[in-house]
Design a protein around this motif. Structure first.
Motif, short mmCIF file in Angstrom:
data_model
loop_
_atom_site.label_atom_id
_atom_site.label_comp_id
_atom_site.label_asym_id
_atom_site.label_seq_id
_atom_site.Cartn_x
_atom_site.Cartn_y
_atom_site.Cartn_z
N LEU A 76 0.83 -1.21 0.00
CA LEU A 76 0.00 0.00 0.00
C LEU A 76 0.87 1.26 0.00
O LEU A 76 0.55 2.25 -0.66
CB LEU A 76 -0.93 0.00 1.22
N VAL A 77 1.97 1.21 0.73
CA VAL A 77 2.90 2.35 0.74
C VAL A 77 3.53 2.52 -0.63
O VAL A 77 3.68 3.64 -1.14
CB VAL A 77 3.99 2.13 1.82
N SER A 78 3.90 1.39 -1.27
CA SER A 78 4.52 1.44 -2.59
C SER A 78 3.59 2.06 -3.62
O SER A 78 4.04 2.75 -4.54
CB SER A 78 4.93 0.03 -3.02
N ASP A 79 2.29 1.83 -3.47
CA ASP A 79 1.30 2.38 -4.42
C ASP A 79 0.77 3.74 -3.98
O ASP A 79 -0.22 4.22 -4.55
CB ASP A 79 0.13 1.40 -4.57
N ASN A 80 1.40 4.33 -2.95
CA ASN A 80 1.01 5.67 -2.46
C ASN A 80 -0.41 5.71 -1.92
O ASN A 80 -1.05 6.76 -1.89
CB ASN A 80 1.16 6.72 -3.57
N ILE A 81 -0.91 4.56 -1.48
CA ILE A 81 -2.23 4.53 -0.85
C ILE A 81 -2.10 4.85 0.64
O ILE A 81 -2.97 5.50 1.22
CB ILE A 81 -2.88 3.14 -1.05
N VAL A 82 -1.01 4.40 1.23
CA VAL A 82 -0.70 4.69 2.64
C VAL A 82 0.59 5.49 2.69
O VAL A 82 1.54 5.19 1.95
CB VAL A 82 -0.57 3.40 3.46
N THR A 83 0.63 6.49 3.56
CA THR A 83 1.81 7.33 3.73
C THR A 83 2.58 6.88 4.97
O THR A 83 1.97 6.54 5.99
CB THR A 83 1.42 8.81 3.88
N VAL A 84 3.91 6.86 4.87
CA VAL A 84 4.74 6.52 6.01
C VAL A 84 5.73 7.65 6.24
O VAL A 84 6.28 8.21 5.29
CB VAL A 84 5.48 5.18 5.79
N GLU A 85 5.94 8.00 7.48
CA GLU A 85 6.86 9.09 7.84
C GLU A 85 7.60 8.69 9.12
O GLU A 85 6.99 8.21 10.08
CB GLU A 85 6.09 10.38 8.07
N LYS A 86 8.92 8.89 9.09
CA LYS A 86 9.71 8.57 10.27
C LYS A 86 9.74 9.78 11.19
O LYS A 86 10.20 10.86 10.82
CB LYS A 86 11.13 8.18 9.87
N ILE A 87 9.23 9.59 12.39
CA ILE A 87 9.21 10.64 13.40
C ILE A 87 10.01 10.14 14.59
O ILE A 87 9.61 9.20 15.28
CB ILE A 87 7.77 10.99 13.83
N GLY A 88 11.15 10.76 14.81
CA GLY A 88 12.06 10.27 15.85
C GLY A 88 12.69 8.97 15.39
O GLY A 88 13.35 8.91 14.37
N THR A 89 12.45 7.93 16.16
CA THR A 89 13.00 6.62 15.81
C THR A 89 11.92 5.66 15.31
O THR A 89 12.21 4.49 15.05
CB THR A 89 13.67 5.99 17.05
N SER A 90 10.69 6.16 15.17
CA SER A 90 9.58 5.28 14.79
C SER A 90 8.97 5.70 13.46
O SER A 90 8.98 6.88 13.10
CB SER A 90 8.49 5.30 15.88
N ASN A 91 8.43 4.73 12.75
CA ASN A 91 7.72 4.98 11.50
C ASN A 91 6.22 5.00 11.77
O ASN A 91 5.67 4.06 12.36
CB ASN A 91 8.02 3.88 10.47
N TYR A 92 5.57 6.07 11.33
CA TYR A 92 4.13 6.21 11.52
C TYR A 92 3.44 6.09 10.16
O TYR A 92 3.89 6.66 9.17
CB TYR A 92 3.80 7.56 12.16
N TYR A 93 2.34 5.36 10.17
CA TYR A 93 1.58 5.11 8.94
C TYR A 93 0.20 5.75 9.07
O TYR A 93 -0.42 5.71 10.14
CB TYR A 93 1.41 3.61 8.71
N TRP A 94 -0.28 6.33 7.96
CA TRP A 94 -1.62 6.87 7.95
C TRP A 94 -2.13 6.99 6.52
O TRP A 94 -1.35 7.02 5.56
CB TRP A 94 -1.66 8.24 8.64
N SER A 95 -3.43 7.08 6.41
CA SER A 95 -4.07 7.31 5.12
C SER A 95 -5.50 7.76 5.38
O SER A 95 -6.26 7.08 6.06
CB SER A 95 -4.08 6.04 4.27
N PHE A 96 -5.84 8.93 4.85
CA PHE A 96 -7.18 9.47 5.02
C PHE A 96 -7.94 9.35 3.70
O PHE A 96 -7.33 9.29 2.62
CB PHE A 96 -7.12 10.94 5.46
N PRO A 97 -9.26 9.33 3.76
CA PRO A 97 -10.04 9.23 2.51
C PRO A 97 -9.67 10.32 1.51
O PRO A 97 -9.61 10.07 0.31
CB PRO A 97 -11.48 9.38 3.00
N SER A 98 -9.41 11.53 2.00
CA SER A 98 -9.03 12.61 1.10
C SER A 98 -7.70 12.33 0.42
O SER A 98 -7.49 12.65 -0.75
CB SER A 98 -8.94 13.93 1.87
N THR A 99 -6.78 11.70 1.17
CA THR A 99 -5.48 11.34 0.59
C THR A 99 -5.65 10.31 -0.51
O THR A 99 -5.01 10.39 -1.56
CB THR A 99 -4.56 10.76 1.69
N ALA A 100 -6.54 9.35 -0.28
CA ALA A 100 -6.78 8.32 -1.29
C ALA A 100 -7.35 8.94 -2.56
O ALA A 100 -6.96 8.57 -3.68
CB ALA A 100 -7.74 7.27 -0.74
#
Length: 226
Positions: A76-100
């Motif tokens: 899903l991340v590879s297809d840009n459906i889910v966004t991943v961002e590294k904050i500090g030492t952790s990776n956070y994942y999210w995806s909102f309907p508007s993003t989709a």
């Protein structure tokens, strides 16, 4: 007495399963179904998630096997459906309907651009093909010229064949043949002299008569220089 009809194996297993309350296993989800369910998990929660929490919660809510969560998430991340961002030492994942929606619009725009490029290339090739065909129409003039070309090619072949028959009269070839004859004659005479010298040596050294020497090596009586 109630007669009993014979029961097949499959029917017997089904009957026993129903009697003991055994439920048959459900068919596993396909990879695409897992992608859809995991994407829905993000759309519904509208929150930011760590991988361990996704594996724990999404697996229960969406019925996805924990071991496959990471692979599905990466697709899903590879297809840009889910966004991943590294904050500090952790990776956070999210995806909102508007993003989709935005991702779909961007993908549609990319595909539209690719289609436009392909169409432009096709038109360019069609134009080039039309230009190459231009002037090759089967007009009467072109047909006549092609016939004349065929006749000229036939005449050329006949002349080459005729020229081949005069090869033996070519002064250059005649001179080459005469030179070859002289060289061959000199070589024959040189070997003839060598044989006579060997015959003389054998006669003087070993006392072998010339006639016996000639018979021994099958030398004819008329053997001599040319």
């Amino acid at each position: 007495m109630v007669s009993m009809e014979p029961v097949g194996t499959a029917s017997l297993i089904s009957l026993l399963a129903h009697f003991f309350g055994i439920k048959s296993k459900r068919k596993g989800l396909s990879f695409e179904e897992k992608r859809t369910r995991l994407a829905d998990f993000f759309y519904e929660t509208k929150d930011f998630w760590l991988l361990k929490d996704i594996e724990k919660i999404a697996s229960k809510q969406k019925g996805i096997v924990v071991q496959s969560i990471k692979e599905v998430l990466e697709s899903l991340v590879s297809d840009n459906i889910v966004t991943v961002e590294k904050i500090g030492t952790s990776n956070y994942y999210w995806s909102f309907p508007s993003t989709a929606v935005q991702n779909r619009k961007r993908r549609i725009a990319e595909l539209g651009e690719e289609l436009a490029n392909v169409e432009a290339k096709r038109q360019e090739l069609d134009s080039a093909l039309a230009q190459r065909k231009n002037g090759r129409e089967e007009t009467e003039e072109r047909i006549a010229l092609m016939e004349r070309l065929k006749e000229a090619e036939a005449i050329n072949r006949n002349l080459l064949a005729e020229l081949e028959t005069f090869k033996d009269s070519d002064p250059v070839l005649v001179a080459a043949k005469e030179n070859a004859i002289v060289l061959a004659k000199n070589a024959v005479n040189r070997w003839t002299e060598n044989i006579f010298a060997l015959q003389s040596y054998c006669s003087q050294t070993f006392g072998i008569p010339p006639q016996q020497f000639a018979e021994q090596f099958n030398i004819p009586d008329d053997f001599d220089s040319v």
